[in-house]
Motif scaffolding. Structure first.
Motif, PDB file in Angstrom:
ATOM      1  N   ILE A 169       0.869  -1.177   0.000  1.00 50.75           N
ATOM      2  CA  ILE A 169       0.000   0.000   0.000  1.00 50.75           C
ATOM      3  C   ILE A 169       0.903   1.223   0.000  1.00 50.75           C
ATOM      4  O   ILE A 169       1.870   1.280   0.748  1.00 50.75           O
ATOM      5  N   ILE A 170       0.605   2.187  -0.829  1.00 47.67           N
ATOM      6  CA  ILE A 170       1.446   3.370  -0.940  1.00 47.67           C
ATOM      7  C   ILE A 170       0.605   4.610  -0.685  1.00 47.67           C
ATOM      8  O   ILE A 170      -0.581   4.662  -1.019  1.00 47.67           O
ATOM      9  N   ALA A 171       1.198   5.606  -0.029  1.00 45.23           N
ATOM     10  CA  ALA A 171       0.531   6.877   0.246  1.00 45.23           C
ATOM     11  C   ALA A 171       1.495   7.997  -0.102  1.00 45.23           C
ATOM     12  O   ALA A 171       2.658   7.971   0.299  1.00 45.23           O
ATOM     13  N   ILE A 172       1.010   8.949  -0.865  1.00 48.44           N
ATOM     14  CA  ILE A 172       1.800  10.093  -1.312  1.00 48.44           C
ATOM     15  C   ILE A 172       1.142  11.351  -0.758  1.00 48.44           C
ATOM     16  O   ILE A 172      -0.081  11.521  -0.867  1.00 48.44           O
ATOM     17  N   ARG A 173       1.961  12.209  -0.180  1.00 53.10           N
ATOM     18  CA  ARG A 173       1.462  13.447   0.407  1.00 53.10           C
ATOM     19  C   ARG A 173       1.983  14.629  -0.399  1.00 53.10           C
ATOM     20  O   ARG A 173       3.179  14.729  -0.678  1.00 53.10           O
ATOM     21  N   CYS A 174       1.076  15.512  -0.768  1.00 49.92           N
ATOM     22  CA  CYS A 174       1.421  16.747  -1.485  1.00 49.92           C
ATOM     23  C   CYS A 174       1.160  17.918  -0.558  1.00 49.92           C
ATOM     24  O   CYS A 174       0.035  18.108  -0.077  1.00 49.92           O
ATOM     25  N   THR A 175       2.184  18.706  -0.319  1.00 50.42           N
ATOM     26  CA  THR A 175       2.063  19.828   0.616  1.00 50.42           C
ATOM     27  C   THR A 175       1.376  21.030  -0.002  1.00 50.42           C
ATOM     28  O   THR A 175       1.118  22.013   0.692  1.00 50.42           O
ATOM     29  N   GLU A 176       1.062  20.958  -1.317  1.00 51.39           N
ATOM     30  CA  GLU A 176       0.441  22.089  -1.983  1.00 51.39           C
ATOM     31  C   GLU A 176      -0.981  21.808  -2.428  1.00 51.39           C
ATOM     32  O   GLU A 176      -1.639  22.683  -2.997  1.00 51.39           O
ATOM     33  N   CYS A 177      -1.468  20.605  -2.195  1.00 53.66           N
ATOM     34  CA  CYS A 177      -2.834  20.246  -2.585  1.00 53.66           C
ATOM     35  C   CYS A 177      -3.757  20.241  -1.366  1.00 53.66           C
ATOM     36  O   CYS A 177      -4.535  19.312  -1.157  1.00 53.66           O
ATOM     37  N   LEU A 178      -3.620  21.233  -0.515  1.00 55.84           N
ATOM     38  CA  LEU A 178      -4.458  21.319   0.677  1.00 55.84           C
ATOM     39  C   LEU A 178      -5.884  21.699   0.271  1.00 55.84           C
ATOM     40  O   LEU A 178      -6.094  22.424  -0.695  1.00 55.84           O
ATOM     41  N   PRO A 179      -6.924  21.241   1.009  1.00 56.71           N
ATOM     42  CA  PRO A 179      -6.818  20.395   2.216  1.00 56.71           C
ATOM     43  C   PRO A 179      -6.684  18.903   1.912  1.00 56.71           C
ATOM     44  O   PRO A 179      -6.496  18.094   2.804  1.00 56.71           O
ATOM     45  N   GLU A 180      -6.816  18.506   0.649  1.00 58.55           N
ATOM     46  CA  GLU A 180      -6.681  17.096   0.283  1.00 58.55           C
ATOM     47  C   GLU A 180      -5.231  16.844  -0.089  1.00 58.55           C
ATOM     48  O   GLU A 180      -4.831  17.008  -1.245  1.00 58.55           O
ATOM     49  N   GLU A 181      -4.443  16.428   0.884  1.00 59.27           N
ATOM     50  CA  GLU A 181      -3.006  16.276   0.655  1.00 59.27           C
ATOM     51  C   GLU A 181      -2.566  14.835   0.477  1.00 59.27           C
ATOM     52  O   GLU A 181      -1.428  14.585   0.108  1.00 59.27           O
ATOM     53  N   TRP A 182      -3.438  13.863   0.750  1.00 57.92           N
ATOM     54  CA  TRP A 182      -3.063  12.455   0.663  1.00 57.92           C
ATOM     55  C   TRP A 182      -3.639  11.848  -0.608  1.00 57.92           C
ATOM     56  O   TRP A 182      -4.806  12.043  -0.936  1.00 57.92           O
ATOM     57  N   PHE A 183      -2.801  11.075  -1.320  1.00 58.28           N
ATOM     58  CA  PHE A 183      -3.212  10.458  -2.575  1.00 58.28           C
ATOM     59  C   PHE A 183      -2.672   9.034  -2.629  1.00 58.28           C
ATOM     60  O   PHE A 183      -1.613   8.726  -2.064  1.00 58.28           O
ATOM     61  N   CYS A 184      -3.416   8.192  -3.315  1.00 58.50           N
ATOM     62  CA  CYS A 184      -2.875   6.871  -3.653  1.00 58.50           C
ATOM     63  C   CYS A 184      -2.044   7.013  -4.936  1.00 58.50           C
ATOM     64  O   CYS A 184      -1.937   8.096  -5.512  1.00 58.50           O
ATOM     65  N   GLY A 185      -1.461   5.905  -5.378  1.00 55.31           N
ATOM     66  CA  GLY A 185      -0.598   5.975  -6.554  1.00 55.31           C
ATOM     67  C   GLY A 185      -1.329   6.429  -7.795  1.00 55.31           C
ATOM     68  O   GLY A 185      -0.841   7.281  -8.552  1.00 55.31           O
ATOM     69  N   GLU A 186      -2.543   5.871  -8.054  1.00 58.02           N
ATOM     70  CA  GLU A 186      -3.278   6.226  -9.255  1.00 58.02           C
ATOM     71  C   GLU A 186      -3.765   7.679  -9.217  1.00 58.02           C
ATOM     72  O   GLU A 186      -3.666   8.414 -10.207  1.00 58.02           O
ATOM     73  N   CYS A 187      -4.301   8.092  -8.062  1.00 55.77           N
ATOM     74  CA  CYS A 187      -4.795   9.470  -7.958  1.00 55.77           C
ATOM     75  C   CYS A 187      -3.658  10.483  -8.052  1.00 55.77           C
ATOM     76  O   CYS A 187      -3.839  11.588  -8.579  1.00 55.77           O
ATOM     77  N   ASP A 188      -2.471  10.124  -7.549  1.00 62.13           N
ATOM     78  CA  ASP A 188      -1.330  11.042  -7.647  1.00 62.13           C
ATOM     79  C   ASP A 188      -0.952  11.284  -9.103  1.00 62.13           C
ATOM     80  O   ASP A 188      -0.650  12.416  -9.498  1.00 62.13           O
ATOM     81  N   VAL A 189      -0.990  10.217  -9.924  1.00 60.14           N
ATOM     82  CA  VAL A 189      -0.648  10.389 -11.342  1.00 60.14           C
ATOM     83  C   VAL A 189      -1.676  11.274 -12.034  1.00 60.14           C
ATOM     84  O   VAL A 189      -1.332  12.173 -12.818  1.00 60.14           O
ATOM     85  N   LEU A 190      -2.969  11.043 -11.754  1.00 62.79           N
ATOM     86  CA  LEU A 190      -4.006  11.849 -12.396  1.00 62.79           C
ATOM     87  C   LEU A 190      -3.946  13.311 -11.953  1.00 62.79           C
ATOM     88  O   LEU A 190      -4.205  14.212 -12.757  1.00 62.79           O
ATOM     89  N   ARG A 191      -3.624  13.534 -10.670  1.00 58.94           N
ATOM     90  CA  ARG A 191      -3.653  14.903 -10.153  1.00 58.94           C
ATOM     91  C   ARG A 191      -2.417  15.696 -10.570  1.00 58.94           C
ATOM     92  O   ARG A 191      -2.516  16.885 -10.932  1.00 58.94           O
ATOM     93  N   HIS A 192      -1.252  15.090 -10.553  1.00 61.50           N
ATOM     94  CA  HIS A 192      -0.009  15.839 -10.746  1.00 61.50           C
ATOM     95  C   HIS A 192       0.612  15.648 -12.130  1.00 61.50           C
ATOM     96  O   HIS A 192       1.765  16.038 -12.345  1.00 61.50           O
TER      97      HIS A 192
END
Length: 405
Positions: free
Chosen positions: A278-301
């Protein structure tokens, strides 16, 4: 029987008739047979002629008498068979009654068994639900125990290869080793060492048991742990210091290590950092939703490569560049490299005036911002209608907020 005086009586006929009557008397007479016999007895015989009949008549009467005898024998056999059939029917009727009673008893037994089976089925369903709940509760309890044990071991370190002697002063031995590992902590480690002991039973073959050390403060433990990595003193003394992991973590690392070793041997270490279930990625600039899974991180960033992202690497948060992304495979998540495109304003520059175009990675560029260096690619636009290709011009880069050098 009326017989004329002087008339000759045919003895053969009388004898035959008497024999026939004798046969009838021996048979079990039915109602019809008795009635026929009475009629025969009541009928008067005709007068005998003066002369004796010819021999042919005597022969004919003898044959008739024999046929009657055969008929009577056949009737007797049929009567006997009929009686036997009646007895069989009575026996079959009795057995049918007994079978009916047995079937009724079996029906009652089957009904009771069906009722018992239904009752047991309900009990089994309840037991299955209880077992499922107990298994889930047991899993939660085990997970909590592992978490508590894992958390308690964050104040501990494990020392390997330390020579062992009888009646040893373990506190002095550990203190001497740790002061050589972290010289900056001299004078502080004596009070920071809380509890220490050897792990396992005494080895009579000369092997040295490991030592587990518990620190009173976690901050000093972390300083010692960082100083122990690639420490010259430990290498010279053939000793090493490791984390005090729980058995589950030890088993997980033992299972994972061959994969990492194989990746190193295949020179893929630059593309593979770690494998996660299980992987969790945190983005310090996507507040208030700062936690993403692997797939959502690719779509968002994918279109926001300049965001500051962090990922848990080896149990700690570590900044990951925009060129890294997590991809899910058969054995878990892997961190791979990707080509990131520098975000720019849309530059429609096609003669066909089509809006159907794709953006591909073009020329590599280096972007320097206040957050550091980013290795990106200049966008390459491709029209899907006429296959025309173009890149942003200088004015487009200026409009996007960049200052080319």
């Amino acid at each position: 029987m009326d017989v004329e005086v002087g008339a000759e009586v045919e003895l053969v006929s009388d004898v035959g008739l008497s024999n026939s009557f004798g046969v009838l008397a021996d048979q079990p007479a039915s109602a019809h047979a008795l009635h026929d016999m009475d009629l025969c007895l009541a009928t008067s015989f005709p007068a005998s002629p003066a002369k004796s009949p010819p021999s042919k008549k005597t022969k004919k009467k003898t044959e008739t008498t024999g046929e009657l005898t055969d008929v009577l024998h056949a009737i007797q056999e049929l009567s006997t068979k009929q009686d036997a059939t009646f007895q069989k029917l009575i026996s079959i009727e009795n057995s049918t009654d007994a079978t009916t009673k047995a079937v009724e008893n079996l029906s009652l037994v089957v009904q009771k068994l069906v009722s018992d089976v239904n009752e047991h089925s309900e009990k089994m369903c309840r037991f299955a639900r209880d077992i499922t709940e107990l298994q889930s509760s047991d899993k939660d309890v085990r997970s909590r125990i592992e978490q508590l044990e894992r958390y308690s071991r964050r104040w501990c370190l494990k020392m390997h290869g330390v020579p062992e002697t009888k009646n040893e002063n373990l506190h002095s031995i550990v203190l001497n080793i740790l002061e050589n590992v972290a010289p900056d902590l001299r004078g502080k480690l004596s009070d920071a060492l809380d509890v220490m002991h050897r792990v396992g039973r005494w080895n009579q073959d000369g092997g040295h048991r490991s030592i587990i050390v518990r620190f009173s403060t976690r901050s000093l433990r972390d300083v010692v742990w960082r100083a122990a990595k690639d420490n010259a003193y430990l290498k010279e003394s053939h000793q090493r210091i490791s984390e005090a992991l729980i058995p589950a973590d030890v088993a997980a690392r033992a299972k994972l290590w061959p994969i990492v070793k194989k990746a190193r041997e295949e020179e893929l270490r630059k593309k593979l950092y770690f494998i996660y279930s299980i992987i969790a990625i945190r983005c310090t600039e996507c507040l208030p939703e700062e936690w993403f899974c692997g797939e959502c991180d690719v779509l968002r960033h994918k279109k926001q490569p300049l965001h500051n992202r962090e990922c848990v690497i080896h149990g700690f948060f570590k900044a990951i560049p925009p060129t890294s992304y997590a991809n899910k495979g058969e054995d878990g998540y892997r961190i791979h490299e990707q080509a990131c495109i520098s975000p720019t304003v849309k530059v429609p520059d096609c003669s066909c005036e089509s809006t159907n175009f794709t953006v591909l990675p073009g020329k590599p560029v280096i972007l320097i911002t206040i957050n550091g260096r980013f290795d990106l690619h200049q966008p390459l636009y491709v029209c899907q209608t006429c296959q025309h290709q173009w890149i942003p011009e200088l004015k487009d880069l200026l409009r996007s907020g960049y200052w080319p050098l």
